[in-house]
Design a protein around this motif. Structure first.
Motif, PDB file in Angstrom:
ATOM      1  N   LYS A 178      13.664 -40.757  22.632  1.00  0.00           N
ATOM      2  CA  LYS A 178      13.648 -41.678  21.492  1.00  0.00           C
ATOM      3  C   LYS A 178      15.037 -42.212  21.163  1.00  0.00           C
ATOM      4  N   ASN A 179      16.027 -41.866  21.978  1.00  0.00           N
ATOM      5  CA  ASN A 179      17.406 -42.303  21.723  1.00  0.00           C
ATOM      6  C   ASN A 179      17.850 -41.944  20.303  1.00  0.00           C
ATOM      7  N   THR A 180      17.483 -40.758  19.873  1.00  0.00           N
ATOM      8  CA  THR A 180      17.715 -40.381  18.478  1.00  0.00           C
ATOM      9  C   THR A 180      18.365 -39.009  18.377  1.00  0.00           C
ATOM     10  N   VAL A 181      19.295 -38.900  17.449  1.00  0.00           N
ATOM     11  CA  VAL A 181      19.868 -37.616  17.089  1.00  0.00           C
ATOM     12  C   VAL A 181      19.551 -37.378  15.615  1.00  0.00           C
ATOM     13  N   TYR A 182      19.266 -36.125  15.304  1.00  0.00           N
ATOM     14  CA  TYR A 182      18.853 -35.760  13.948  1.00  0.00           C
ATOM     15  C   TYR A 182      19.850 -34.786  13.324  1.00  0.00           C
ATOM     16  N   LEU A 183      19.888 -34.816  12.010  1.00  0.00           N
ATOM     17  CA  LEU A 183      20.640 -33.822  11.268  1.00  0.00           C
ATOM     18  C   LEU A 183      19.732 -33.283  10.173  1.00  0.00           C
ATOM     19  N   GLN A 184      19.235 -32.081  10.397  1.00  0.00           N
ATOM     20  CA  GLN A 184      18.427 -31.409   9.384  1.00  0.00           C
ATOM     21  C   GLN A 184      19.370 -30.662   8.456  1.00  0.00           C
ATOM     22  N   MET A 185      19.320 -31.011   7.197  1.00  0.00           N
ATOM     23  CA  MET A 185      20.211 -30.399   6.217  1.00  0.00           C
ATOM     24  C   MET A 185      19.382 -29.560   5.254  1.00  0.00           C
ATOM     25  N   ASN A 186      19.722 -28.310   5.117  1.00  0.00           N
ATOM     26  CA  ASN A 186      19.023 -27.395   4.224  1.00  0.00           C
ATOM     27  C   ASN A 186      19.985 -26.846   3.172  1.00  0.00           C
ATOM     28  N   SER A 187      19.408 -26.373   2.096  1.00  0.00           N
ATOM     29  CA  SER A 187      20.203 -25.733   1.029  1.00  0.00           C
ATOM     30  C   SER A 187      21.396 -26.597   0.622  1.00  0.00           C
ATOM     31  N   LEU A 188      21.119 -27.856   0.357  1.00  0.00           N
ATOM     32  CA  LEU A 188      22.207 -28.771   0.022  1.00  0.00           C
ATOM     33  C   LEU A 188      22.897 -28.389  -1.275  1.00  0.00           C
ATOM     34  N   LYS A 189      24.197 -28.658  -1.294  1.00  0.00           N
ATOM     35  CA  LYS A 189      25.032 -28.391  -2.459  1.00  0.00           C
ATOM     36  C   LYS A 189      25.650 -29.706  -2.925  1.00  0.00           C
ATOM     37  N   PRO A 190      26.047 -29.781  -4.188  1.00  0.00           N
ATOM     38  CA  PRO A 190      26.706 -31.017  -4.645  1.00  0.00           C
ATOM     39  C   PRO A 190      27.915 -31.389  -3.798  1.00  0.00           C
ATOM     40  N   GLU A 191      28.606 -30.407  -3.259  1.00  0.00           N
ATOM     41  CA  GLU A 191      29.783 -30.697  -2.424  1.00  0.00           C
ATOM     42  C   GLU A 191      29.433 -31.273  -1.064  1.00  0.00           C
ATOM     43  N   ASP A 192      28.151 -31.343  -0.741  1.00  0.00           N
ATOM     44  CA  ASP A 192      27.708 -32.013   0.482  1.00  0.00           C
ATOM     45  C   ASP A 192      27.572 -33.517   0.280  1.00  0.00           C
ATOM     46  N   THR A 193      27.751 -33.965  -0.948  1.00  0.00           N
ATOM     47  CA  THR A 193      27.688 -35.400  -1.229  1.00  0.00           C
ATOM     48  C   THR A 193      28.746 -36.144  -0.424  1.00  0.00           C
ATOM     49  N   ALA A 194      28.292 -37.130   0.343  1.00  0.00           N
ATOM     50  CA  ALA A 194      29.202 -37.868   1.218  1.00  0.00           C
ATOM     51  C   ALA A 194      28.436 -38.983   1.909  1.00  0.00           C
ATOM     52  N   VAL A 195      29.184 -39.850   2.548  1.00  0.00           N
ATOM     53  CA  VAL A 195      28.587 -40.773   3.509  1.00  0.00           C
ATOM     54  C   VAL A 195      28.576 -40.049   4.850  1.00  0.00           C
ATOM     55  N   TYR A 196      27.422 -40.022   5.477  1.00  0.00           N
ATOM     56  CA  TYR A 196      27.264 -39.324   6.749  1.00  0.00           C
ATOM     57  C   TYR A 196      27.226 -40.344   7.882  1.00  0.00           C
ATOM     58  N   TYR A 197      28.084 -40.105   8.872  1.00  0.00           N
ATOM     59  CA  TYR A 197      28.225 -41.007   9.994  1.00  0.00           C
ATOM     60  C   TYR A 197      27.776 -40.336  11.292  1.00  0.00           C
ATOM     61  N   CYS A 198      27.085 -41.087  12.088  1.00  0.00           N
ATOM     62  CA  CYS A 198      26.707 -40.681  13.426  1.00  0.00           C
ATOM     63  C   CYS A 198      27.717 -41.292  14.399  1.00  0.00           C
ATOM     64  N   ALA A 199      28.047 -40.557  15.457  1.00  0.00           N
ATOM     65  CA  ALA A 199      29.015 -41.062  16.422  1.00  0.00           C
ATOM     66  C   ALA A 199      28.652 -40.600  17.828  1.00  0.00           C
ATOM     67  N   ALA A 200      29.080 -41.389  18.808  1.00  0.00           N
ATOM     68  CA  ALA A 200      28.797 -41.092  20.213  1.00  0.00           C
ATOM     69  C   ALA A 200      30.097 -40.959  20.982  1.00  0.00           C
ATOM     70  N   SER A 201      30.127 -39.965  21.857  1.00  0.00           N
ATOM     71  CA  SER A 201      31.343 -39.694  22.616  1.00  0.00           C
ATOM     72  C   SER A 201      31.031 -39.469  24.087  1.00  0.00           C
ATOM     73  N   ARG A 202      31.945 -39.878  24.941  1.00  0.00           N
ATOM     74  CA  ARG A 202      31.814 -39.599  26.374  1.00  0.00           C
ATOM     75  C   ARG A 202      32.466 -38.259  26.731  1.00  0.00           C
ATOM     76  N   SER A 203      33.173 -37.685  25.765  1.00  0.00           N
ATOM     77  CA  SER A 203      33.925 -36.455  26.023  1.00  0.00           C
ATOM     78  C   SER A 203      33.421 -35.310  25.145  1.00  0.00           C
ATOM     79  N   TRP A 204      33.431 -34.106  25.705  1.00  0.00           N
ATOM     80  CA  TRP A 204      33.077 -32.899  24.952  1.00  0.00           C
ATOM     81  C   TRP A 204      34.303 -31.980  24.827  1.00  0.00           C
ATOM     82  N   VAL A 205      35.471 -32.502  25.122  1.00  0.00           N
ATOM     83  CA  VAL A 205      36.668 -31.668  25.107  1.00  0.00           C
ATOM     84  C   VAL A 205      36.978 -31.178  23.703  1.00  0.00           C
ATOM     85  N   GLU A 206      36.921 -32.072  22.734  1.00  0.00           N
ATOM     86  CA  GLU A 206      37.201 -31.717  21.341  1.00  0.00           C
ATOM     87  C   GLU A 206      36.141 -32.368  20.449  1.00  0.00           C
TER      88      GLU A 206
END
Length: 123
Positions: free
Chosen positions: A75-103
């Motif tokens: 499905k060309n899709t990546v998911y982020l299941q978030m549980n037990s959320l806290k107010p400090e998790d408030t943010a803009v969440y970005y998805c990103a793609a990389s050709r490298s797994w070094v870091e």
């Protein structure tokens, strides 16, 4: 070129469990490593989690045990299941793609970024 579109954000109560999705364009999604980053108001963008094309995962300590990353290459899709959320998790969440797994936690390793989806956690 890969285009990424996130969805699934919104206003959530503390303790909630939303799931973010990121759909990628292109036919080479399965060859990319994928990551989720987040940026809270007034703070720098920070790494949350990443998943390699092989399925290996890596988590920041701040989300380990609460967030789960997964991918569906059909499905060309990546998911982020978030549980037990806290107010400090408030943010803009970005998805990103990389050709490298070094870091995988380094933002500069990622070649393509989505526009972000806002997650606001109310107490």
């Amino acid at each position: 070129q890969v285009q990424l579109v996130e969805s699934g954000g919104g206003l959530v109560q503390a303790g909630g469990s939303p799931r973010l999705s990121c759909v990628a364009s292109g036919r080479t999604f399965s060859s990319y490593h994928m990551g989720w980053f987040r940026q809270a108001p007034g703070k720098e963008r920070e790494f949350a989690t990443a998943i390699a094309w092989s399925g290996s995962t890596y988590y920041a300590d701040s989300v380990k045990g609460r967030f789960t990353i997964s991918r569906d290459n059909a499905k060309n899709t990546v998911y982020l299941q978030m549980n037990s959320l806290k107010p400090e998790d408030t943010a803009v969440y970005y998805c990103a793609a990389s050709r490298s797994w070094v870091e995988p936690s380094f933002a500069n390793q990622y070649n393509f970024w989505g526009q972000g989806t806002q997650v606001t956690v109310s107490s």
